[in-house]
Design an enzyme around this catalytic site. Structure first.
Site, PDB file in Angstrom:
ATOM      1  N   GLU A  87      47.857  38.790  27.875  1.00 59.82           N
ATOM      2  CA  GLU A  87      47.864  37.462  27.479  1.00 59.82           C
ATOM      3  C   GLU A  87      48.360  37.078  26.042  1.00 59.82           C
ATOM      4  O   GLU A  87      47.853  36.296  25.624  1.00 59.82           O
ATOM      5  CB  GLU A  87      46.758  36.550  27.629  1.00 59.82           C
ATOM      6  N   GLU A  90      47.396  37.934  37.475  1.00 63.31           N
ATOM      7  CA  GLU A  90      45.920  37.311  37.532  1.00 63.31           C
ATOM      8  C   GLU A  90      46.002  36.137  37.862  1.00 63.31           C
ATOM      9  O   GLU A  90      46.630  35.396  37.885  1.00 63.31           O
ATOM     10  CB  GLU A  90      45.314  37.283  36.056  1.00 63.31           C
TER      11      GLU A  90
END
Ligand SMILES: *[C@@H]1O[C@H](CO)[C@@H](O)[C@H](O)[C@H]1NC(C)=O
Ligand SMILES: *[C@@H]1O[C@H](CO)[C@@H](O)[C@H](O)[C@H]1NC(C)=O
Length: 366
Positions: A193, A299
């Site tokens: 991320e 995710e």
């Protein structure tokens, strides 16, 4: 090998074939992108998988084996694990890299990358394919912040800090060279991320371009991906569609040394509704179709009503052309030390949520 040599081997094998069959071991090419789909062990189709940030930090080999056996028997093919664990100045538990003002030390000892060796060996044994990332944007397990503490600067400056980048590349080199011959690697991932809040999207673009080129120079035989949340995509003026966190999904997909796109989805934390999911999937899948690369819904999670909420997400993920695999967050299991971390999103082996979001999902993929 010369052609004449191949011919003599073929002639010899014709003789051998008159005898009882010799057991053949199937050898497949590494996982790859095939247009907008993935190919794993010679099969091109939609794939499902999950995430386990903790598996490489377990100290009991049997727990690692048990987890991987459960992943495989559930029919999941892709498993994303943390390939980093950064500390400042040593540590007692498992860690992979220690940073101090004098530099970094990669821990290849029994409480270091030898833990990851067990994960990779278990994945080979059960034919599960791993996504291994190299650094965390978040401060959990050290992350970019561990570099900043040791070498100075700021997190937004990490992407262009010469010292931080040379340490990061040395770490990449150690991990990639350690596992690049393994049959268990799905892809290398630049970060978990990555964000650069308030920055030009050029910062992450340029860093991702240079870093992915570097990984390919070490290992041209595996896929490389960014690991971003997929923010910065056309379709809405809502927060995650914008570029305020420093990523432009469409622009990053143009990087030649990135083989597929990744995107995440936590509507509850991003001010979005659960029913916004199909549009989020389609926004990314359309960008992937245009780029001719697969999209991985890498995710996704909610903290309650897992089955009712996420079942339609998975149906949308499976049926949207350009989206080619999904990994729910996160895998839950029962180990020698008890239940694995329950962050609210966890789907535990053997639960009714597991039946709904793993067993039924895998069955629907076929
Ligand atoms: C790519 O996918 C097509 C159709 O899905 C398939 O026919 C082909 O064999 C695949 N190529 C590889 C290298 O797997
Ligand atoms: C990986 O394979 C290559 C050739 O296939 C070989 O030269 C190299 O030594 C291997 N590396 C490791 C770490 O096994």
């Amino acid at each position: 090998m010369k052609w004449s040599t191949i011919n003599s081997i073929l002639a010899a094998s014709a003789v051998v074939s008159a005898f009882p069959a010799i057991e053949k071991k199937a050898v497949f090419a590494n996982p790859s992108a095939n247009g907008t789909k993935f190919t794993i062990d010679g099969v091109t189709k939609y794939f499902a998988g999950s995430n386990s940030y903790w598996i490489g930090f377990l100290t009991n080999n049997a727990d690692i084996d048990l987890t991987m056996s459960h992943v495989a028997s559930a029919g999941l093919k892709i498993f994303r694990v943390w390939g980093f664990n950064d500390v400042n100045g040593g540590g007692n538990g498992v860690y992979y890299q220690s940073h101090s003002s004098s530099g970094a030390t990669i821990n290849t000892g029994a409480n270091g990358l030898q833990r990851m060796d067990v994960v990779v060996a278990a994945a080979e044994k059960y034919k599960v394919k791993l996504i291994i990332n190299f650094v965390n944007f978040w401060d959990d397990y050290g992350g970019m912040n561990a570099y900043v503490k040791a070498y100075g600067g700021t997190k937004t400056g990490w992407y262009t800090n010469a010292k931080a980048q040379s340490v990061y590349q040395a770490y990449i080199k150690a991990v990639v060279n350690r596992y690049k011959n393994s049959s268990a690697i799905f892809a290398w991932e630049l970060a978990n991320e990555p964000r650069c809040p308030g920055c030009s999207t050029d910062v992450i673009y340029n860093w991702a371009d240079a870093s992915s080129k570097y990984v390919k120079s070490l290992d041209p035989n595996h896929m490389v991906t960014l690991g971003d949340e997929g923010m910065g995509v056309p379709g809405s003026s809502a927060y995650p569609y914008g570029t305020s966190e420093g990523t432009d999904f469409v622009k990053n997909l143009k990087i030649k040394t990135l083989d597929f796109g990744t995107y995440h989805w936590y509507p509850g934390s991003w001010g979005m509704a659960n029913t916004d999911t199909a549009a989020w999937i389609k926004a990314h899948a359309d960008a992937c179709l245009a780029a001719g690369k697969p999209c991985l819904f890498e995710e996704y999670g909610v903290s309650s009503n897992h089955c009712a909420t996420e079942k339609p997400w998975q149906a949308a993920a499976r049926s949207t052309p350009g989206n080619s695999a999904d990994l729910f967050w996160q895998w839950g299991d029962q180990l020698s030390t008890g239940q694995t971390h329950n962050d609210g999103n966890t789907i535990y082996v053997g639960s009714s949520d597991f039946q709904c979001l793993v067993t039924d999902h895998v069955k629907a993929i076929g």
